[in-house]
Scaffold this motif. Structure first.
Motif, PDB file in Angstrom:
ATOM      1  N   LEU A 340       9.304   4.682  -8.923  1.00 16.49           N
ATOM      2  CA  LEU A 340       7.956   5.260  -8.932  1.00 16.49           C
ATOM      3  C   LEU A 340       7.055   4.665  -8.065  1.00 16.49           C
ATOM      4  O   LEU A 340       5.853   5.388  -7.511  1.00 16.49           O
ATOM      5  N   GLN A 341       7.446   3.458  -7.451  1.00 13.27           N
ATOM      6  CA  GLN A 341       6.428   2.815  -6.418  1.00 13.27           C
ATOM      7  C   GLN A 341       6.484   3.406  -5.193  1.00 13.27           C
ATOM      8  O   GLN A 341       5.563   3.423  -4.318  1.00 13.27           O
ATOM      9  N   ILE A 342       7.623   4.054  -4.835  1.00 14.89           N
ATOM     10  CA  ILE A 342       7.740   4.820  -3.659  1.00 14.89           C
ATOM     11  C   ILE A 342       6.682   5.645  -3.262  1.00 14.89           C
ATOM     12  O   ILE A 342       6.009   5.311  -2.094  1.00 14.89           O
ATOM     13  N   VAL A 343       6.308   6.567  -4.085  1.00 13.03           N
ATOM     14  CA  VAL A 343       5.301   7.551  -3.835  1.00 13.03           C
ATOM     15  C   VAL A 343       3.942   6.839  -4.175  1.00 13.03           C
ATOM     16  O   VAL A 343       3.074   7.261  -3.387  1.00 13.03           O
ATOM     17  N   GLU A 344       3.762   5.832  -4.803  1.00 12.28           N
ATOM     18  CA  GLU A 344       2.588   5.260  -5.133  1.00 12.28           C
ATOM     19  C   GLU A 344       2.150   4.686  -3.884  1.00 12.28           C
ATOM     20  O   GLU A 344       0.861   4.520  -3.530  1.00 12.28           O
ATOM     21  N   ILE A 345       3.061   3.914  -3.136  1.00 12.99           N
ATOM     22  CA  ILE A 345       2.644   3.155  -1.970  1.00 12.99           C
ATOM     23  C   ILE A 345       2.303   4.353  -1.016  1.00 12.99           C
ATOM     24  O   ILE A 345       1.505   3.790  -0.133  1.00 12.99           O
ATOM     25  N   VAL A 346       3.035   5.142  -0.692  1.00 15.55           N
ATOM     26  CA  VAL A 346       2.608   6.343   0.179  1.00 15.55           C
ATOM     27  C   VAL A 346       1.559   6.798   0.358  1.00 15.55           C
ATOM     28  O   VAL A 346       0.657   7.001   1.258  1.00 15.55           O
ATOM     29  N   GLU A 347       0.980   7.026  -1.078  1.00 10.60           N
ATOM     30  CA  GLU A 347      -0.354   7.562  -1.402  1.00 10.60           C
ATOM     31  C   GLU A 347      -1.343   6.751  -1.004  1.00 10.60           C
ATOM     32  O   GLU A 347      -2.391   7.184  -0.355  1.00 10.60           O
ATOM     33  N   ALA A 348      -0.981   5.442  -1.326  1.00 10.64           N
ATOM     34  CA  ALA A 348      -2.365   4.580  -1.142  1.00 10.64           C
ATOM     35  C   ALA A 348      -2.394   4.408   0.204  1.00 10.64           C
ATOM     36  O   ALA A 348      -3.670   4.258   0.901  1.00 10.64           O
ATOM     37  N   VAL A 349      -1.302   4.429   1.000  1.00  8.99           N
ATOM     38  CA  VAL A 349      -1.383   4.209   2.631  1.00  8.99           C
ATOM     39  C   VAL A 349      -2.270   5.302   3.279  1.00  8.99           C
ATOM     40  O   VAL A 349      -3.116   5.240   3.966  1.00  8.99           O
ATOM     41  N   CYS A 350      -1.860   6.517   2.670  1.00  4.24           N
ATOM     42  CA  CYS A 350      -2.424   7.695   3.177  1.00  4.24           C
ATOM     43  C   CYS A 350      -4.123   7.832   2.992  1.00  4.24           C
ATOM     44  O   CYS A 350      -4.804   8.075   3.787  1.00  4.24           O
ATOM     45  N   GLN A 351      -4.435   7.231   1.580  1.00  2.00           N
ATOM     46  CA  GLN A 351      -5.836   7.488   1.239  1.00  2.00           C
ATOM     47  C   GLN A 351      -6.619   6.140   2.195  1.00  2.00           C
ATOM     48  O   GLN A 351      -7.795   6.415   2.423  1.00  2.00           O
ATOM     49  N   GLU A 352      -5.924   5.252   2.676  1.00  2.00           N
ATOM     50  CA  GLU A 352      -6.611   4.175   3.612  1.00  2.00           C
ATOM     51  C   GLU A 352      -6.969   4.525   5.010  1.00  2.00           C
ATOM     52  O   GLU A 352      -7.708   4.080   5.569  1.00  2.00           O
ATOM     53  N   HIS A 353      -5.933   5.644   5.439  1.00  2.00           N
ATOM     54  CA  HIS A 353      -5.932   5.885   6.872  1.00  2.00           C
ATOM     55  C   HIS A 353      -7.049   6.815   7.084  1.00  2.00           C
ATOM     56  O   HIS A 353      -7.699   7.651   6.598  1.00  2.00           O
TER      57      HIS A 353
END
Length: 382
Positions: A340-353
């Motif tokens: 489940l961390q796969i998508v969580e990390i991707v989403e978090a990085v996108c929010q930072e960008h």
């Protein structure tokens, strides 16, 4: 006769492309083979197909291959330079981009600038740099024929003028965890996620299929390939993987392309277009089959929901999502993070960008590098 350079020849799509070459020796020949580091497999391929050029990304693997092929007058190159040589030589007219990941972007753009046609199996190229890639192809009059089964299906169904299109319907098997509750997904292991119910694919794309990120990447790819906005691109869950995608026209008519889950069919079509070649591949038998379709639940498939949002925002954000996803998938396969961390990390990085416009290849590569760094930092701190 078409002359091919195959990037990613040792992977799933690459090896199946060579199956198609075996099937059509009077229509296809191989000029160059390029891969990552699989020395054993590419040596076998070189000895069978006798290309004029070979490249491996891994330096040590390239040196070992050079030693093994010392009895043959075939140059072995290494790194991105070798990939570029494979696509810019005069001999090949068609480049099969079967290499996995964003790494396919640079050789694809280089090939287009060299006037080559592309058989595109590397969806990350259009996710990361779709506007730039499609504009380059249009400007230079090069064709990009999709190899992905879904996009090949749409391509084959586009018989009417574009103005009569209503929407694209992209099918998805739903992967191995279709219908699983969120709590159960916490215990998913790489071994479980790699067991796709229908398709035999590489590890990265199989994990993407499980999370539904693969379908999100395909939505963005379809937007660039066919020029429709995201409101006109829908995903349908179709567990049987018989209908590969559909096109709906403004009068309500729906055209679908059906076939067995066999990537050799769309590969051959991409290489034979605008004609169709006969094949000895196993035929689809619909007798006794039940075909079902359902709308995906975007709350249960956050990767798909994220991809729609990212695609609509555009700019450098799709490249960021793709890069963070690549890093996170490989971290999961290596046991560093949970499923489940796969998508969580991707989403978090996108929010930072901070989203920027794409002006050239360098702007894409900078966004990609930033996203990989941030994803790795989050993985270390998870």
């Amino acid at each position: 006769m078409k002359t091919l350079s195959i990037l990613g020849s040792t992977g799933s799509i690459g090896t199946q492309t060579l199956d198609v070459v075996r099937e059509n020796p009077d229509q296809l020949r191989v000029y160059a083979l390029a891969a990552g580091s699989n020395v054993d497999k590419i040596e076998q391929q070189v000895r069978e197909f006798k290309p004029q050029r070979v490249a491996l990304m891994n330096e040590e693997a390239a040196e070992e291959l050079k030693s093994r092929l010392s009895d043959l007058p075939i140059p072995v190159e290494q790194g991105m330079k070798g990939m570029i040589s494979a696509v810019t030589a005069d001999e090949p007219d068609t480049i099969v981009t079967a290499i996995s990941g964003r790494i396919g972007l640079e050789p694809t753009l280089t090939a287009l600038n060299a006037g080559k046609n592309i058989a595109l199996a590397n969806k990350e190229t259009l996710v990361a740099g779709g506007d730039l890639v499609m504009e380059t192809a249009r400007k230079l009059g090069c064709s990009i024929i999709p190899v992905d089964s879904e996009h090949s299906a749409i391509f084959q169904c586009l018989e009417e003028p574009k103005g009569t299109l209503d929407k694209l319907l992209i099918t998805a098997s739903g992967g191995p965890f279709l219908g699983w509750p969120h709590e159960k997904l916490k215990g998913v292991t790489p071994e479980m996620a790699l067991k796709h119910p229908n398709w035999s694919m590489g590890a990265k794309i199989t994990i993407d299929s499980a999370t539904m990120m693969n379908k999100g990447l395909e939505v963005i790819e379809a937007h660039h390939l066919f020029g429709l906005n995201y409101d006109k691109i829908e995903v349908l869950i179709h567990p049987q993987s018989v209908v590969h995608s559909m096109v709906q026209y403004q009068d309500g008519s729906v055209l679908a392309q059906l076939g067995r889950p066999d990537m050799r069919l769309p590969i051959q079509y991409a290489l034979s277009y605008p004609t169709r070649w006969p094949s000895s591949f196993e035929r689809l038998d619909l007798r006794g089959k039940t075909l079902t379709f359902q709308e995906p639940n975007l709350q249960e498939t956050p990767a798909l929901a994220l991809a729609y949002e990212v695609g609509r925002r555009g700019g450098t954000l799709p490249a960021v999502m793709n890069a963070a996803n690549e890093v996170s998938v490989y971290a999961f396969l290596e046991g560093k993070i949970g499923y489940l961390q796969i998508v969580e990390i991707v989403e978090a990085v996108c929010q930072e960008h901070e989203v920027l416009d794409i002006t050239d290849l360098e702007s894409i590569l900078e966004a990609d590098e930033w996203a990989r760094k941030r994803a790795k930092e989050r993985i270390i701190n998870s």
